[in-house]
Design a protein around this motif. Structure first.
Motif, PDB file in Angstrom:
ATOM      1  N   SER A  84     -39.016 -55.764 -17.262  1.00 43.23           N
ATOM      2  CA  SER A  84     -38.283 -55.696 -18.530  1.00 43.23           C
ATOM      3  C   SER A  84     -38.125 -57.081 -19.147  1.00 43.23           C
ATOM      4  N   VAL A  85     -37.773 -58.066 -18.291  1.00 40.59           N
ATOM      5  CA  VAL A  85     -37.620 -59.437 -18.780  1.00 40.59           C
ATOM      6  C   VAL A  85     -38.957 -59.974 -19.272  1.00 40.59           C
ATOM      7  N   ALA A  86     -40.020 -59.713 -18.507  1.00 43.39           N
ATOM      8  CA  ALA A  86     -41.351 -60.213 -18.867  1.00 43.39           C
ATOM      9  C   ALA A  86     -41.819 -59.636 -20.207  1.00 43.39           C
ATOM     10  N   ILE A  87     -41.648 -58.339 -20.388  1.00 42.42           N
ATOM     11  CA  ILE A  87     -42.053 -57.691 -21.637  1.00 42.42           C
ATOM     12  C   ILE A  87     -41.243 -58.238 -22.806  1.00 42.42           C
ATOM     13  N   HIS A  88     -39.940 -58.376 -22.589  1.00 48.26           N
ATOM     14  CA  HIS A  88     -39.045 -58.887 -23.630  1.00 48.26           C
ATOM     15  C   HIS A  88     -39.471 -60.289 -24.067  1.00 48.26           C
ATOM     16  N   VAL A  89     -39.786 -61.136 -23.110  1.00 51.67           N
ATOM     17  CA  VAL A  89     -40.153 -62.518 -23.411  1.00 51.67           C
ATOM     18  C   VAL A  89     -41.550 -62.614 -24.019  1.00 51.67           C
ATOM     19  N   LEU A  90     -42.507 -61.888 -23.457  1.00 58.14           N
ATOM     20  CA  LEU A  90     -43.889 -61.970 -23.933  1.00 58.14           C
ATOM     21  C   LEU A  90     -44.020 -61.433 -25.357  1.00 58.14           C
ATOM     22  N   LEU A  91     -43.377 -60.309 -25.632  1.00 58.38           N
ATOM     23  CA  LEU A  91     -43.422 -59.767 -26.987  1.00 58.38           C
ATOM     24  C   LEU A  91     -42.598 -60.619 -27.946  1.00 58.38           C
ATOM     25  N   GLY A  92     -41.599 -61.311 -27.393  1.00 59.26           N
ATOM     26  CA  GLY A  92     -40.806 -62.201 -28.228  1.00 59.26           C
ATOM     27  C   GLY A  92     -41.657 -63.270 -28.884  1.00 59.26           C
ATOM     28  N   GLY A  93     -42.719 -63.693 -28.188  1.00 61.21           N
ATOM     29  CA  GLY A  93     -43.621 -64.683 -28.764  1.00 61.21           C
ATOM     30  C   GLY A  93     -44.302 -64.166 -30.030  1.00 61.21           C
ATOM     31  N   ILE A  94     -44.680 -62.874 -30.021  1.00 59.90           N
ATOM     32  CA  ILE A  94     -45.299 -62.264 -31.206  1.00 59.90           C
ATOM     33  C   ILE A  94     -44.317 -62.238 -32.366  1.00 59.90           C
ATOM     34  N   VAL A  95     -43.090 -61.858 -32.069  1.00 60.34           N
ATOM     35  CA  VAL A  95     -42.064 -61.742 -33.110  1.00 60.34           C
ATOM     36  C   VAL A  95     -41.713 -63.109 -33.691  1.00 60.34           C
ATOM     37  N   ILE A  96     -41.563 -64.105 -32.827  1.00 64.29           N
ATOM     38  CA  ILE A  96     -41.160 -65.437 -33.280  1.00 64.29           C
ATOM     39  C   ILE A  96     -42.249 -66.097 -34.122  1.00 64.29           C
ATOM     40  N   VAL A  97     -43.483 -66.045 -33.631  1.00 59.89           N
ATOM     41  CA  VAL A  97     -44.580 -66.718 -34.329  1.00 59.89           C
ATOM     42  C   VAL A  97     -45.108 -65.874 -35.481  1.00 59.89           C
ATOM     43  N   GLY A  98     -45.226 -64.561 -35.260  1.00 63.48           N
ATOM     44  CA  GLY A  98     -45.825 -63.689 -36.268  1.00 63.48           C
ATOM     45  C   GLY A  98     -44.922 -63.325 -37.428  1.00 63.48           C
ATOM     46  N   GLY A  99     -43.616 -63.358 -37.207  1.00 65.80           N
ATOM     47  CA  GLY A  99     -42.670 -62.968 -38.254  1.00 65.80           C
ATOM     48  C   GLY A  99     -42.837 -63.731 -39.552  1.00 65.80           C
ATOM     49  N   PRO A 100     -42.743 -65.067 -39.520  1.00 62.39           N
ATOM     50  CA  PRO A 100     -42.877 -65.833 -40.766  1.00 62.39           C
ATOM     51  C   PRO A 100     -44.222 -65.627 -41.469  1.00 62.39           C
ATOM     52  N   LEU A 101     -45.289 -65.397 -40.688  1.00 59.08           N
ATOM     53  CA  LEU A 101     -46.612 -65.198 -41.284  1.00 59.08           C
ATOM     54  C   LEU A 101     -46.646 -63.987 -42.219  1.00 59.08           C
ATOM     55  N   GLN A 102     -45.789 -63.017 -41.952  1.00 62.26           N
ATOM     56  CA  GLN A 102     -45.772 -61.790 -42.751  1.00 62.26           C
ATOM     57  C   GLN A 102     -45.268 -62.014 -44.166  1.00 62.26           C
ATOM     58  N   PHE A 103     -44.569 -63.110 -44.403  1.00 60.48           N
ATOM     59  CA  PHE A 103     -43.941 -63.323 -45.714  1.00 60.48           C
ATOM     60  C   PHE A 103     -44.530 -64.507 -46.475  1.00 60.48           C
ATOM     61  N   ILE A 104     -45.630 -65.033 -45.989  1.00 62.61           N
ATOM     62  CA  ILE A 104     -46.322 -66.109 -46.701  1.00 62.61           C
ATOM     63  C   ILE A 104     -47.266 -65.469 -47.719  1.00 62.61           C
ATOM     64  N   PRO A 105     -47.030 -65.671 -49.024  1.00 59.38           N
ATOM     65  CA  PRO A 105     -47.823 -65.010 -50.069  1.00 59.38           C
ATOM     66  C   PRO A 105     -49.328 -65.200 -49.925  1.00 59.38           C
ATOM     67  N   PHE A 106     -49.762 -66.392 -49.527  1.00 62.00           N
ATOM     68  CA  PHE A 106     -51.190 -66.675 -49.388  1.00 62.00           C
ATOM     69  C   PHE A 106     -51.835 -65.723 -48.386  1.00 62.00           C
ATOM     70  N   ILE A 107     -51.160 -65.493 -47.268  1.00 63.38           N
ATOM     71  CA  ILE A 107     -51.689 -64.602 -46.236  1.00 63.38           C
ATOM     72  C   ILE A 107     -51.627 -63.151 -46.692  1.00 63.38           C
ATOM     73  N   GLN A 108     -50.533 -62.771 -47.346  1.00 67.58           N
ATOM     74  CA  GLN A 108     -50.395 -61.404 -47.843  1.00 67.58           C
ATOM     75  C   GLN A 108     -51.515 -61.033 -48.812  1.00 67.58           C
ATOM     76  N   LYS A 109     -51.894 -61.965 -49.689  1.00 72.27           N
ATOM     77  CA  LYS A 109     -52.889 -61.672 -50.718  1.00 72.27           C
ATOM     78  C   LYS A 109     -54.321 -61.896 -50.238  1.00 72.27           C
ATOM     79  N   ARG A 110     -54.525 -62.966 -49.464  1.00 72.41           N
ATOM     80  CA  ARG A 110     -55.882 -63.351 -49.067  1.00 72.41           C
ATOM     81  C   ARG A 110     -56.349 -62.610 -47.811  1.00 72.41           C
ATOM     82  N   TYR A 111     -55.423 -62.370 -46.905  1.00 75.33           N
ATOM     83  CA  TYR A 111     -55.785 -61.741 -45.634  1.00 75.33           C
ATOM     84  C   TYR A 111     -54.974 -60.461 -45.437  1.00 75.33           C
ATOM     85  N   LYS A 112     -55.283 -59.463 -46.238  1.00 74.05           N
ATOM     86  CA  LYS A 112     -54.508 -58.226 -46.239  1.00 74.05           C
ATOM     87  C   LYS A 112     -54.613 -57.462 -44.921  1.00 74.05           C
TER      88      LYS A 112
END
Length: 276
Positions: free
Chosen positions: A74-102
């Protein structure tokens, strides 16, 4: 003589200033989250993939318990997926990525919401089955946050499927704020210690006390970040002068506190553990 018309609507410049303040906060938060993400990847992911699970216990009480494979997983899954959420979250709201890399935006979004749901569930398991840092009051706050997280993730998916993109974006931003509850808590605690030059209002050994109760409420169960976000939505839509000015000032003040918190956390926790 005709009476002068007194408008209560904010000017275009005021609205642009409001939106600019939100963008500045987002840029600051992104830097802080990616620095935190680097710490998580180096410290937790590194120790997980090398099999040095006991290293978790330097940071997490009961992080690794020999023989408790369900809790450790449970701890391992929580931490490993946390990396996706922490790094990937901001990428979702960058207009350049939203428009260029749909396609990237869509697939990263799908991974993000699934990871958020799993993290929410694993968080509840860690708090109530495995045991976690803090006292019962903080555990309740974290649990409420996990429920928020799962709910916003489900609604984000639902609105995307229904092609209600305006509502989808708002719900995704709410999810983003809740997914970073742990990050907000960390920078708030570290910022509080830095400002006071020592732990004030809580016991560092038991990690319990009034200061932590307030911070946990404002990070988890009644998150200040979510309240400010809702004010931002209302100010954008209603364009009332007083509300726009108030929200802009509040976001700027929150940005200052975020800078202090990131600096304190990086200096006292993240960078030393990345280096060592």
């Amino acid at each position: 003589m005709p009476k002068p018309v007194i408008t209560t609507l904010a000017s275009t410049k005021s609205i642009k200033l409001l939106e600019a303040s939100a963008k500045i906060w987002f840029c600051v938060a992104t830097i802080g989250q990616w620095l935190f993400g680097l710490y998580v990847i180096v410290f937790y992911h590194g120790s997980t993939f090398t099999g040095d699970f006991e290293k978790w216990n330097r940071v997490l009480p009961k992080g690794y318990i020999p023989g408790d494979w369900i809790g450790n997983l449970s701890v391992a899954i929580h931490v490993l997926l946390g990396g996706i959420v922490i790094v990937g979250g901001p990428l979702q709201f960058i207009p350049f990525i939203q428009k260029r890399y749909k396609q990237l935006h869509r697939w990263l979004g799908r991974c993000y919401v699934v990871a958020a749901i799993i993290i929410g569930i694993m968080g509840l398991v860690m708090v109530w089955v495995r045991g976690s840092v803090g006292d019962r009051f903080m555990h309740i706050s974290i649990s409420i946050s996990a429920i928020y997280l799962i709910l916003f993730a489900v609604l984000t998916i639902k609105n995307a499927i229904a092609k209600q993109f305006k509502t989808h974006r708002k719900m995704a931003l709410r999810l983003f704020m809740m997914a970073n509850g742990g990050w907000f808590f960390r920078i708030s605690v570290m910022g509080w210690i830095l400002i006071n030059r020592k732990p004030v209002g809580f016991d560092i050994k038991t990690f319990s006390g009034p200061a932590l109760w307030v911070i946990s409420v404002l990070s988890y169960s009644l998150p200040l970040a979510l309240i400010i976000l809702e004010l931002y939505f209302v100010a954008q839509e209603r364009k009332r002068k007083t509300l726009v000015f108030f929200t802009t000032g509040l976001i700027m003040f929150a940005t200052l506190l975020t800078v202090i918190g990131i600096f304190a956390a990086a200096l006292m926790a993240w960078i030393p553990r990345i280096v060592n």
